[in-house]
Design an enzyme around this catalytic site. Structure first.
Site, PDB file in Angstrom:
ATOM      1  N   TYR A 106      98.470  46.699  49.656  1.00  0.00           N
ATOM      2  CA  TYR A 106      98.337  48.247  49.786  1.00  0.00           C
ATOM      3  C   TYR A 106      98.069  48.336  51.567  1.00  0.00           C
ATOM      4  O   TYR A 106      97.102  48.102  51.970  1.00  0.00           O
ATOM      5  CB  TYR A 106      97.211  49.009  49.268  1.00  0.00           C
ATOM      6  CG  TYR A 106      96.948  50.382  49.478  1.00  0.00           C
ATOM      7  CD1 TYR A 106      98.103  50.952  49.693  1.00  0.00           C
ATOM      8  CD2 TYR A 106      95.826  50.924  49.569  1.00  0.00           C
ATOM      9  CE1 TYR A 106      97.998  52.479  50.194  1.00  0.00           C
ATOM     10  CE2 TYR A 106      95.825  52.331  49.969  1.00  0.00           C
ATOM     11  CZ  TYR A 106      97.030  53.026  50.139  1.00  0.00           C
ATOM     12  OH  TYR A 106      96.737  54.459  50.149  1.00  0.00           O
ATOM     13  N   ASP A 145     102.646  48.908  48.180  1.00  0.00           N
ATOM     14  CA  ASP A 145     103.028  49.948  48.964  1.00  0.00           C
ATOM     15  C   ASP A 145     102.817  49.523  50.386  1.00  0.00           C
ATOM     16  O   ASP A 145     101.699  49.301  50.829  1.00  0.00           O
ATOM     17  CB  ASP A 145     101.966  51.141  48.736  1.00  0.00           C
ATOM     18  CG  ASP A 145     102.115  51.953  49.637  1.00  0.00           C
ATOM     19  OD1 ASP A 145     102.892  52.108  50.542  1.00  0.00           O
ATOM     20  OD2 ASP A 145     101.230  53.262  49.254  1.00  0.00           O
TER      21      ASP A 145
END
Length: 252
Positions: A106, A145
């Site tokens: 992330y 992400d």
């Protein structure tokens, strides 16, 4: 091997909006990686049948965090990238298997006005260094992400977003350096010219209904694995977060 990656934008929120365990069962993925879980140890009682579960929590409550559910027990699990200043936010988990490393990541958002861009660039450099160390031992599958739309095709309104967080020259160039170091964006490997394929939509102004989105969630694999990619897809119909899951089918 079927892998899924999903920024859930708060796991407890997703579990209120959908039957998360049923989703896991229906998808029947070998590995499911989550980002932005936003939980602390003990806040969620979640032990899906047939999965080994690994969590990395941020020091700050209600922020960041990652998780991995794996049917196969890994040889080892590594939390973070071994750099203390980058390992306070629970952003990385690495699972080592016999023939491959699988990472969930992330990446920090550079924020409005690129106020966190300097930190972001330090992160990019440290993360790539860590990945290259792994890649010297065995191939890497990285997902998550990554908070960057790499090319203009990867977001609906590139001109309006030029040099906004997620589409700045610095972030895009960092992703290019990552790929040039010996890695492949699996989705673009399979669908090099597909437009309108997005994994994140703002909650504002009905963006998702109108498909005004960004592709910022990825599966990136070592160059040596690219011919083993069977499919890469985006599950835009799965609701519950401002992101949707992305998927990789790879012959490992």
């Amino acid at each position: 091997m079927k892998l899924i990656s999903w920024n859930v934008n708060g796991l407890r929120a997703v579990m209120r909006k959908m039957d998360f365990l049923s989703y896991l069962k229906e998808e029947d993925a070998d590995i499911i990686c989550l980002q932005e879980t936003k939980i602390q140890d003990g806040q969620v009682d979640l032990q899906p049948e047939d999965y080994h579960v690994y969590w990395n929590y941020a020091v700050k409550k209600g922020y960041s965090g990652t998780a991995v559910f794996s049917k196969q027990e890994p040889l080892q699990v590594i939390y973070g990238i071994g750099v203390e200043e980058h390992d306070q936010e629970g952003r990385v988990i690495t699972l080592e298997f016999e023939n491959v490393f699988v990472m969930t990541v992330y990446t920090p958002n550079s924020r409005r006005g690129l106020e966190r861009i300097d930190y972001r660039m330090q992160w990019e450099e440290a993360l790539l260094s860590y990945i290259l160390e792994l890649d010297q031992k065995k191939p890497v599958i990285l997902c998550g992400d990554l908070n960057v739309a790499h090319q203009e095709i990867d977001l609906k309104n590139p001109k309006a977003n030029r040099n906004n967080a997620g589409f700045s020259d610095q972030e895009r160039e960092a992703f290019t350096r990552f790929l040039e170091a010996g890695f492949v964006d699996s989705f673009r490997h399979v669908y090099p010219d597909l437009e309108g394929a997005y994994s994140w939509w703002s909650y504002r102004a009905g963006a998702r209904d109108r498909n005004i989105g960004w592709r910022i969630d990825y599966f990136v694999v070592s160059e040596s694995l690219k011919e083993q990619i069977e499919d890469a897809s985006i599950s835009a119909d799965v609701m519950g977060s401002d992101h949707c899951p992305v998927e990789l089918i790879i012959n490992i």
